[in-house]
Write an enzyme that holds these catalytic residues in place. Structure first.
Site, PDB file in Angstrom:
ATOM      1  CE  LYS A 269      -3.349  -0.261   1.986  1.00  0.00           C
ATOM      2  NZ  LYS A 269      -4.427   0.024   3.612  1.00  0.00           N
TER       3      LYS A 269
ATOM      4  CD  GLU B  15       9.600  -6.834   6.938  1.00  0.00           C
ATOM      5  OE1 GLU B  15       9.541  -7.453   7.530  1.00  0.00           O
ATOM      6  OE2 GLU B  15       8.790  -5.928   6.008  1.00  0.00           O
TER       7      GLU B  15
ATOM      8  N   GLY C 104      -4.915  -4.829   5.302  1.00  0.00           N
ATOM      9  CA  GLY C 104      -3.762  -5.792   4.848  1.00  0.00           C
ATOM     10  C   GLY C 104      -4.527  -7.527   4.268  1.00  0.00           C
ATOM     11  NE  ARG C 105      -6.724  -8.022  10.576  1.00  0.00           N
ATOM     12  CZ  ARG C 105      -6.123  -7.286  11.367  1.00  0.00           C
ATOM     13  NH1 ARG C 105      -4.307  -5.886  10.716  1.00  0.00           N
ATOM     14  NH2 ARG C 105      -6.821  -6.073  11.716  1.00  0.00           N
TER      15      ARG C 105
ATOM     16  CD  GLU D  98      -1.904  -8.216  11.047  1.00  0.00           C
ATOM     17  OE1 GLU D  98      -0.850  -8.092  11.673  1.00  0.00           O
ATOM     18  OE2 GLU D  98      -2.469  -7.815  10.336  1.00  0.00           O
TER      19      GLU D  98
ATOM     20  CG  HIS E 187       1.053 -40.061  12.296  1.00  0.00           C
ATOM     21  ND1 HIS E 187       0.975 -41.580  12.261  1.00  0.00           N
ATOM     22  CD2 HIS E 187      -0.769 -40.212  10.969  1.00  0.00           C
ATOM     23  CE1 HIS E 187      -0.632 -42.066  12.086  1.00  0.00           C
ATOM     24  NE2 HIS E 187      -1.012 -41.481  11.202  1.00  0.00           N
TER      25      HIS E 187
ATOM     26  CE  LYS F 218       4.650  -3.035   9.869  1.00  0.00           C
ATOM     27  NZ  LYS F 218       3.960  -2.857   8.422  1.00  0.00           N
TER      28      LYS F 218
END
Length: 551
Positions: free
Chosen positions: A208, A214, A269-270, A355, A386, A514
């Protein structure tokens, strides 16, 4: 409606008393005395089926939970979200990811302006973009068609699209290979780029702000790789596109303005899969299948906003989660998809839930005096049986589980799928029933063990049972189904946030990381050993410098 007085409401106190009344009861006995329990606690919505009969609830439990939802004005809060009110109060923003999949004719207003024309225009641009790439009308710098697409993003720009892409792999029909680059780790980007041909690779930078650390670092590294392997500055617009609200930064990077797709402040964002962030998926499965996924989400939206509380699937799941977190003291919830294509679902739901509701202060600034969002974890199919199911069955903590199961396979081989379904159903059955000490003794003696030995060994085989689970099932993982499934969990999380009185749509803890990260990075890259952090961080920075000198 806030969370300041939640634990002092009449509805809350009634639930607390009810918990005391039923906490010692076993679900096994409820099933034995109620032949219709499955039908009684079962819902359908948007092509999904929910069996929630294996929960530690009675009809009275659900009645009291639904009373709490009404006391918290849950229907009104849902209406506020859909109507475009700025319910994300800390950032003064509406929460309107639902507008991205609005197939109705209703307006969606932000500051008095209908956003739907812009949403539809962006979808049209996405369709044109996909048509050009998928039909080889848009080619790379040596006029070869694209073979690979690299989506560069992190968080919601990564987890949602990756989940949808893997979930809908049977619908990939373009011949394009889709890669997701998120981690700021030289190994990750190296392993992706070394398999690619720059002349046939398209990059989509998803940020955005066009400044997420990153994402920008990975994008710049891809740009440099491209320029060092045959591409030129003039070729950048052919190979780099962006989804961003910072057009100036994208242009400076070398992306043509016509290849920059918008992001809006009213989409977190999510929740951004449904926007142009979903471009990699649309390229893989085609715009028609992408729209079908949006349609599934829209159908779940309509169910969420209009179904009565008693028949509302997201609200029911939200209330069940609150019941366990706040009255049983549960602190985790397991997501168990029995479908290889849905293997990325636990990771996406981790971000979506943790979040959103990992909060300890109400939306109006009060410290909560109750627990909020649980730890979300899980894994796929029989692999988990397992690995970690042992704890689910006999551990000292119990974790409610969501079993997620398509009843039909895209890849039928022999009786594989029947075996997969049998494992899913038997695991939820075992969590329900358990095994008593008397049953364990009888089982051991039937296997030839003496009674004395059996009595000594039996406690190791006792399984308490009475451990709750939901089973979500549907015919097959299709675009519509996957859209409905993801939207179901979005709304479950939102409903829980409304009930707890927290803001599910900000993430200030992420922002603090951040802020501190840039200061630590400066210390790692500088020559002076810092003394201004806490002792642990100072020591770790010194260790970093020392180990660089060893190489």
């Amino acid at each position: 409606m806030t969370g300041a007085s939640l634990t002092r409401t009449t509805a809350w106190n009634a639930l607390a008393q009810h918990y005391q009344d039923i906490q010692g009861q076993h679900m096994r006995d409820w099933f034995a005395t109620d032949a219709n329990r499955f039908e009684r606690f079962h819902l359908q919505a948007a092509g999904l089926n929910l069996d929630y009969s294996k929960n530690r609830i009675t009809a009275e439990t659900m009645k009291l939970l639904q009373q709490l939802a009404r006391a918290r004005d849950l229907p009104g809060q849902i209406d506020s979200m859909f109507s475009g009110e700025a319910i994300n109060r800390s950032e003064k923003r509406p929460v309107l990811h639902t507008a991205l999949r609005n197939f109705g004719n209703r307006e969606v207003l932000v500051d008095g302006v209908d956003v739907m024309p812009e949403v539809r225009h962006t979808m049209q641009r996405m369709e044109e973009f996909c048509w050009k790439i998928r039909r080889n009308q848009w080619r790379g710098f040596n006029n070869q068609p694209f073979t690979d697409v690299v989506s560069i993003g992190i968080g919601g720009s990564f987890l949602g699209p990756k989940l949808a892409s893997s979930s809908l792999k049977p619908y990939w029909d373009s011949g394009l290979n889709i890669h997701y680059l998120a981690n700021i780790d030289g190994t990750h980007i190296t392993e992706i780029l070394k398999r690619l041909n720059p002349a046939t690779t398209l990059f989509i930078v998803q940020s955005k702000s066009f400044g997420t650390q990153e994402t920008l670092k990975n994008a710049l590294a891809c740009r440099e790789w491209f320029l060092n392997n045959g591409g030129t500055e003039a070729d950048l617009p052919k190979h780099f596109t962006a989804v961003s609200s910072n057009v100036a930064k994208a242009l400076e990077f070398g992306i043509a303005e016509e290849n920059i797709f918008p992001m809006w402040d009213w989409v977190g964002g999510r929740y951004s899969l449904w926007s142009a962030i979903g471009l990699p998926l649309a390229l893989a499965i085609g715009i028609d299948n992408f729209r079908d996924m949006l349609r599934g989400a829209y159908d779940m939206d309509e169910h969420f906003r209009s179904a009565p509380i008693e028949q509302n699937m997201p609200i029911t799941m939200a209330l069940l989660g609150l019941w366990y977190v706040n009255f049983f003291g549960v602190n985790s919830h397991a997501i168990l998809p029995y479908d290889h294509y849905l293997r990325s679902l636990p990771a996406h739901l981790q971000q979506l839930d943790m979040e959103s509701n990992g909060k300890s202060v109400t939306i109006d600034g009060y410290q909560v005096d109750y627990h909020t969002g649980p730890v979300i974890w899980g894994g796929v199919g029989t692999n988990g049986q397992h690995a970690f199911h042992q704890l689910l069955h006999q551990g000292t903590h119990f974790s409610p589980c969501d079993f997620i199961m398509p009843m039909c396979s895209h890849n039928p081989i022999d009786n594989f799928h029947a075996m997969l379904v049998s494992n899913c159903l038997s695991q939820s059955q075992a969590l329900l029933q358990g095994k008593s000490e008397e049953e364990a003794v009888a089982e051991l003696m039937a296997a030839g063990m003496s009674k004395a030995e059996a009595i000594v060994t039996a406690p190791q085989k006792v399984i308490p049972g009475n451990r709750p689970s939901n089973t979500l099932y549907f015919p097959k993982s299709k675009p519509h189904t996957v859209g409905a499934l993801i939207a179901l969990y979005e709304h479950k999380v939102a409903a829980q946030g409304f009930l707890w009185g927290v803001n599910s749509f900000d993430q200030w803890g992420v922002e603090l990381g951040k802020q501190l990260g840039s200061k630590v990075l400066s210390a790692l890259e500088g020559e002076d050993i810092p003394q201004h952090f806490d002792g642990s961080t100072n020591g770790l920075v010194r260790a970093f410098h020392d180990m660089q000198n060893l190489l």
